[in-house]
Design a protein around this motif. Structure first.
Motif, PDB file in Angstrom:
ATOM      1  N   ARG B  74      41.339  64.770  37.220  1.00  0.00           N
ATOM      2  CA  ARG B  74      39.966  64.252  37.315  1.00  0.00           C
ATOM      3  C   ARG B  74      39.926  62.756  37.004  1.00  0.00           C
ATOM      4  NH1 ARG B  74      38.999  69.141  34.609  1.00  0.00           N
ATOM      5  NH2 ARG B  74      38.617  68.131  32.609  1.00  0.00           N
ATOM      6  N   LEU B  75      40.759  62.342  36.064  1.00  0.00           N
ATOM      7  CA  LEU B  75      40.805  60.919  35.688  1.00  0.00           C
ATOM      8  C   LEU B  75      41.263  60.052  36.871  1.00  0.00           C
ATOM      9  CD1 LEU B  75      40.604  58.831  33.289  1.00  0.00           C
ATOM     10  CD2 LEU B  75      43.069  59.179  33.000  1.00  0.00           C
ATOM     11  N   LEU B  76      42.239  60.570  37.610  1.00  0.00           N
ATOM     12  CA  LEU B  76      42.744  59.799  38.754  1.00  0.00           C
ATOM     13  C   LEU B  76      41.728  59.800  39.894  1.00  0.00           C
ATOM     14  CD1 LEU B  76      46.442  61.067  38.704  1.00  0.00           C
ATOM     15  CD2 LEU B  76      45.659  58.770  38.088  1.00  0.00           C
ATOM     16  N   ALA B  77      41.009  60.922  40.049  1.00  0.00           N
ATOM     17  CA  ALA B  77      40.083  61.053  41.176  1.00  0.00           C
ATOM     18  C   ALA B  77      38.758  60.336  40.914  1.00  0.00           C
ATOM     19  CB  ALA B  77      39.832  62.529  41.459  1.00  0.00           C
ATOM     20  N   ASP B  78      38.247  60.440  39.706  1.00  0.00           N
ATOM     21  CA  ASP B  78      36.936  59.879  39.390  1.00  0.00           C
ATOM     22  C   ASP B  78      36.915  59.449  37.919  1.00  0.00           C
ATOM     23  OD1 ASP B  78      34.309  59.218  39.015  1.00  0.00           O
ATOM     24  OD2 ASP B  78      33.477  61.139  39.692  1.00  0.00           O
ATOM     25  N   PRO B  79      37.513  58.279  37.645  1.00  0.00           N
ATOM     26  CA  PRO B  79      37.681  57.850  36.259  1.00  0.00           C
ATOM     27  C   PRO B  79      36.380  57.830  35.465  1.00  0.00           C
ATOM     28  CG  PRO B  79      38.842  56.374  37.742  1.00  0.00           C
ATOM     29  CD  PRO B  79      38.045  57.304  38.589  1.00  0.00           C
ATOM     30  N   ALA B  98      39.751  51.963  38.296  1.00  0.00           N
ATOM     31  CA  ALA B  98      40.674  52.809  39.053  1.00  0.00           C
ATOM     32  C   ALA B  98      41.886  53.058  38.159  1.00  0.00           C
ATOM     33  CB  ALA B  98      41.101  52.120  40.350  1.00  0.00           C
ATOM     34  N   VAL B  99      42.365  54.308  38.151  1.00  0.00           N
ATOM     35  CA  VAL B  99      43.526  54.642  37.324  1.00  0.00           C
ATOM     36  C   VAL B  99      44.694  54.925  38.263  1.00  0.00           C
ATOM     37  CG1 VAL B  99      44.448  56.200  35.570  1.00  0.00           C
ATOM     38  CG2 VAL B  99      42.015  55.597  35.543  1.00  0.00           C
ATOM     39  N   VAL B 100      45.812  54.267  38.018  1.00  0.00           N
ATOM     40  CA  VAL B 100      46.993  54.460  38.866  1.00  0.00           C
ATOM     41  C   VAL B 100      48.117  55.040  38.012  1.00  0.00           C
ATOM     42  CG1 VAL B 100      46.455  52.754  40.638  1.00  0.00           C
ATOM     43  CG2 VAL B 100      47.595  52.006  38.547  1.00  0.00           C
ATOM     44  N   GLU B 101      48.776  56.050  38.567  1.00  0.00           N
ATOM     45  CA  GLU B 101      49.756  56.796  37.782  1.00  0.00           C
ATOM     46  C   GLU B 101      51.187  56.352  38.080  1.00  0.00           C
ATOM     47  OE1 GLU B 101      50.013  60.946  38.804  1.00  0.00           O
ATOM     48  OE2 GLU B 101      50.961  61.461  36.886  1.00  0.00           O
ATOM     49  N   ASN B 102      51.918  56.035  37.037  1.00  0.00           N
ATOM     50  CA  ASN B 102      53.339  55.751  37.208  1.00  0.00           C
ATOM     51  C   ASN B 102      54.108  57.061  37.301  1.00  0.00           C
ATOM     52  OD1 ASN B 102      52.962  53.032  37.198  1.00  0.00           O
ATOM     53  ND2 ASN B 102      53.701  52.694  35.107  1.00  0.00           N
ATOM     54  N   VAL B 162      52.680  46.034  42.566  1.00  0.00           N
ATOM     55  CA  VAL B 162      51.843  45.137  41.774  1.00  0.00           C
ATOM     56  C   VAL B 162      50.434  45.206  42.333  1.00  0.00           C
ATOM     57  CG1 VAL B 162      51.433  42.738  41.102  1.00  0.00           C
ATOM     58  CG2 VAL B 162      53.782  43.591  41.297  1.00  0.00           C
ATOM     59  N   LEU B 163      49.452  45.422  41.444  1.00  0.00           N
ATOM     60  CA  LEU B 163      48.060  45.468  41.885  1.00  0.00           C
ATOM     61  C   LEU B 163      47.377  44.172  41.490  1.00  0.00           C
ATOM     62  CD1 LEU B 163      47.794  49.013  40.527  1.00  0.00           C
ATOM     63  CD2 LEU B 163      46.898  48.508  42.796  1.00  0.00           C
ATOM     64  N   ASP B 164      46.892  43.447  42.495  1.00  0.00           N
ATOM     65  CA  ASP B 164      46.162  42.209  42.217  1.00  0.00           C
ATOM     66  C   ASP B 164      44.669  42.551  42.263  1.00  0.00           C
ATOM     67  OD1 ASP B 164      45.190  39.680  41.921  1.00  0.00           O
ATOM     68  OD2 ASP B 164      46.257  38.802  43.637  1.00  0.00           O
ATOM     69  N   SER B 165      44.035  42.599  41.079  1.00  0.00           N
ATOM     70  CA  SER B 165      42.624  43.014  41.052  1.00  0.00           C
ATOM     71  C   SER B 165      41.725  41.840  41.407  1.00  0.00           C
ATOM     72  CB  SER B 165      42.250  43.617  39.705  1.00  0.00           C
ATOM     73  OG  SER B 165      42.813  42.909  38.634  1.00  0.00           O
ATOM     74  N   THR B 166      41.662  41.576  42.700  1.00  0.00           N
ATOM     75  CA  THR B 166      40.943  40.408  43.191  1.00  0.00           C
ATOM     76  C   THR B 166      39.448  40.629  43.331  1.00  0.00           C
ATOM     77  OG1 THR B 166      41.454  41.275  45.360  1.00  0.00           O
ATOM     78  CG2 THR B 166      42.830  39.473  44.573  1.00  0.00           C
ATOM     79  N   ALA B 167      39.013  41.907  43.317  1.00  0.00           N
ATOM     80  CA  ALA B 167      37.623  42.128  43.734  1.00  0.00           C
ATOM     81  C   ALA B 167      36.840  42.969  42.730  1.00  0.00           C
ATOM     82  CB  ALA B 167      37.608  42.743  45.127  1.00  0.00           C
ATOM     83  N   TYR B 171      41.928  47.904  37.098  1.00  0.00           N
ATOM     84  CA  TYR B 171      42.988  48.913  37.111  1.00  0.00           C
ATOM     85  C   TYR B 171      43.530  49.224  35.729  1.00  0.00           C
ATOM     86  CZ  TYR B 171      43.023  48.446  42.138  1.00  0.00           C
ATOM     87  OH  TYR B 171      42.648  48.454  43.448  1.00  0.00           O
ATOM     88  N   LEU B 172      43.700  50.527  35.492  1.00  0.00           N
ATOM     89  CA  LEU B 172      44.355  51.007  34.288  1.00  0.00           C
ATOM     90  C   LEU B 172      45.606  51.763  34.733  1.00  0.00           C
ATOM     91  CD1 LEU B 172      44.037  51.580  31.106  1.00  0.00           C
ATOM     92  CD2 LEU B 172      43.318  53.855  31.871  1.00  0.00           C
ATOM     93  N   VAL B 173      46.750  51.396  34.166  1.00  0.00           N
ATOM     94  CA  VAL B 173      47.976  52.113  34.500  1.00  0.00           C
ATOM     95  C   VAL B 173      48.107  53.326  33.577  1.00  0.00           C
ATOM     96  CG1 VAL B 173      50.504  51.980  34.567  1.00  0.00           C
ATOM     97  CG2 VAL B 173      49.134  50.017  35.333  1.00  0.00           C
ATOM     98  N   LEU B 174      48.346  54.477  34.191  1.00  0.00           N
ATOM     99  CA  LEU B 174      48.667  55.687  33.420  1.00  0.00           C
ATOM    100  C   LEU B 174      50.191  55.762  33.370  1.00  0.00           C
ATOM    101  CD1 LEU B 174      47.783  58.351  32.078  1.00  0.00           C
ATOM    102  CD2 LEU B 174      47.761  59.385  34.349  1.00  0.00           C
ATOM    103  N   PRO B 175      50.772  55.410  32.222  1.00  0.00           N
ATOM    104  CA  PRO B 175      52.240  55.353  32.162  1.00  0.00           C
ATOM    105  C   PRO B 175      52.848  56.755  32.234  1.00  0.00           C
ATOM    106  CG  PRO B 175      51.211  54.382  30.191  1.00  0.00           C
ATOM    107  CD  PRO B 175      50.145  55.103  30.943  1.00  0.00           C
ATOM    108  N   ARG B 176      54.166  56.805  32.442  1.00  0.00           N
ATOM    109  CA  ARG B 176      54.871  58.091  32.441  1.00  0.00           C
ATOM    110  C   ARG B 176      55.007  58.581  31.007  1.00  0.00           C
ATOM    111  NH1 ARG B 176      60.485  57.428  35.072  1.00  0.00           N
ATOM    112  NH2 ARG B 176      60.570  59.683  34.782  1.00  0.00           N
ATOM    113  N   ARG B 177      54.819  59.869  30.829  1.00  0.00           N
ATOM    114  CA  ARG B 177      55.014  60.440  29.505  1.00  0.00           C
ATOM    115  C   ARG B 177      56.517  60.448  29.202  1.00  0.00           C
ATOM    116  NH1 ARG B 177      52.428  66.002  27.177  1.00  0.00           N
ATOM    117  NH2 ARG B 177      53.636  66.135  25.264  1.00  0.00           N
ATOM    118  N   PRO B 178      56.904  59.868  28.067  1.00  0.00           N
ATOM    119  CA  PRO B 178      58.338  59.801  27.774  1.00  0.00           C
ATOM    120  C   PRO B 178      58.925  61.199  27.594  1.00  0.00           C
ATOM    121  CG  PRO B 178      57.066  58.372  26.303  1.00  0.00           C
ATOM    122  CD  PRO B 178      56.087  59.234  27.036  1.00  0.00           C
ATOM    123  N   THR B 179      60.185  61.346  27.981  1.00  0.00           N
ATOM    124  CA  THR B 179      60.850  62.636  27.810  1.00  0.00           C
ATOM    125  C   THR B 179      61.065  62.890  26.316  1.00  0.00           C
ATOM    126  OG1 THR B 179      62.946  61.509  28.126  1.00  0.00           O
ATOM    127  CG2 THR B 179      62.027  62.661  30.034  1.00  0.00           C
TER     128      THR B 179
END
Lengths: 98, 213
Positions: B74-79, B98-102, B162-167, B171-179
């Protein structure tokens, strides 16, 4: 507003080259470059009007466009799959190969 | 411009001389209020909100997304609506998030080459380096070099985006959960999430002894 999207996800687009005297939000480094629409971000009031006291209407469609890094920078050091994604308004984009 | 904001009247010996930019900001605010574009109350509310938010808020959101796959979707679809569920309501006046997932395949990194656009409504104010000309130019030209300086060496098999937030999007990066963090609680997970990994210049850091062997 019943206006439809000019581009769809997956379409190739070329960024216009221009340097209007008013405020605009299309970085110079991406002008003239060809990329692919990866997302349609919605309609927003036009910052080129808002920046000068205007009402920003009509709203402009905003696209997220992906460019291969090595097509943007001659000496890009990273792998060929690396990309730069830039949010660009519809009126700055031209179709490619149509 | 209203007389009361005339910077000429500030006395240097009082030790309260405002900088050019502070005076300019005051003058612009006074004008906007005078013209009815916004009220001082609105300006104060936005300032209070940004000042009250910090990377620890973003870290809670990330940790919750790591712990609850349905929330993550849901966070990725509609933050905006997903954030409301967990008590973070973003005012309508704030730019869209916008949330982008690594993932194993793709690593995102955020910059604003034109100014300093940043998800302030969630993370508070950006770090100074984020606003520097050096970061804003190098992030697009040499993102892997920038990440290396933050201690992250990515394999060539990972695609850097790389996301250039020009407009109008932030953007919020959702990092990978560490192993090795499967047994950590949400609160413990949140401690691993730094501001920098939500910008994407690095990955979450797992201190020795925290991850399960």
């Amino acid at each position: 507003m019943a206006q439809s999207n000019k581009y769809r996800t997956g379409d190739q687009v070329k960024v216009r080259v221009d340097s209007p005297s008013h405020h605009y939000r299309t970085p110079t480094y991406i002008q003239g470059k060809t990329g692919v629409v990866v997302a349609i971000c919605g309609r927003y009031r036009n910052p080129e009007s808002l920046g000068h006291g205007g009402d920003g209407m009509p709203e402009q469609l905003l696209y997220r466009v992906a460019f291969a890094q090595n097509s943007v920078w001659d000496r890009y050091q990273g792998p060929s799959g690396d990309k730069i994604l830039v949010d660009i308004y519809e009126h700055w984009l031209d179709p490619v190969g149509v | 411009m209203s007389e009361s904001h005339d910077g000429e009247h500030v006395h240097p010996e009082s030790g309260e001389e405002l900088s050019l930019y502070a005076r300019r900001a005051q003058a612009i605010e006074a004008l906007l209020v005078e013209k009815g574009v916004c009220s001082t109350g609105e300006v104060d509310r936005m300032m209070n909100m940004v000042e009250s938010r910090s990377p620890s808020d973003g870290a809670k959101v990330v940790a919750h997304a790591w712990s609850d796959p349905e929330f993550k979707a849901r966070l990725l679809a509609d933050p905006r609506s997903a954030l409301t569920e967990i008590g973070y309501s973003l005012p309508d006046t704030t730019p869209h998030l916008a949330v982008v997932e690594n993932t194993e395949q793709v690593h995102h990194m955020v910059v604003c080459t034109l100014c300093s656009c940043y998800p302030r409504a969630l993370l508070g104010r950006p770090p100074d380096w984020y606003k520097s000309f050096a970061y804003r130019s190098r992030a697009v030209v040499d993102p892997r070099g920038v990440m290396r300086e933050f201690g992250l060496e990515l394999a060539d098999s990972v695609e850097v985006q790389v996301l250039d937030s020009t407009a109008d999007l932030r953007y919020l990066v959702l990092p990978r959960r560490p192993t090795g963090t499967e047994n950590l609680s949400e609160a413990e997970l949140a401690k691993l999430v730094s501001r920098d990994c939500m910008i994407g210049v690095t990955d979450p850091h797992v201190p020795e002894g925290v991850a399960a062997s």
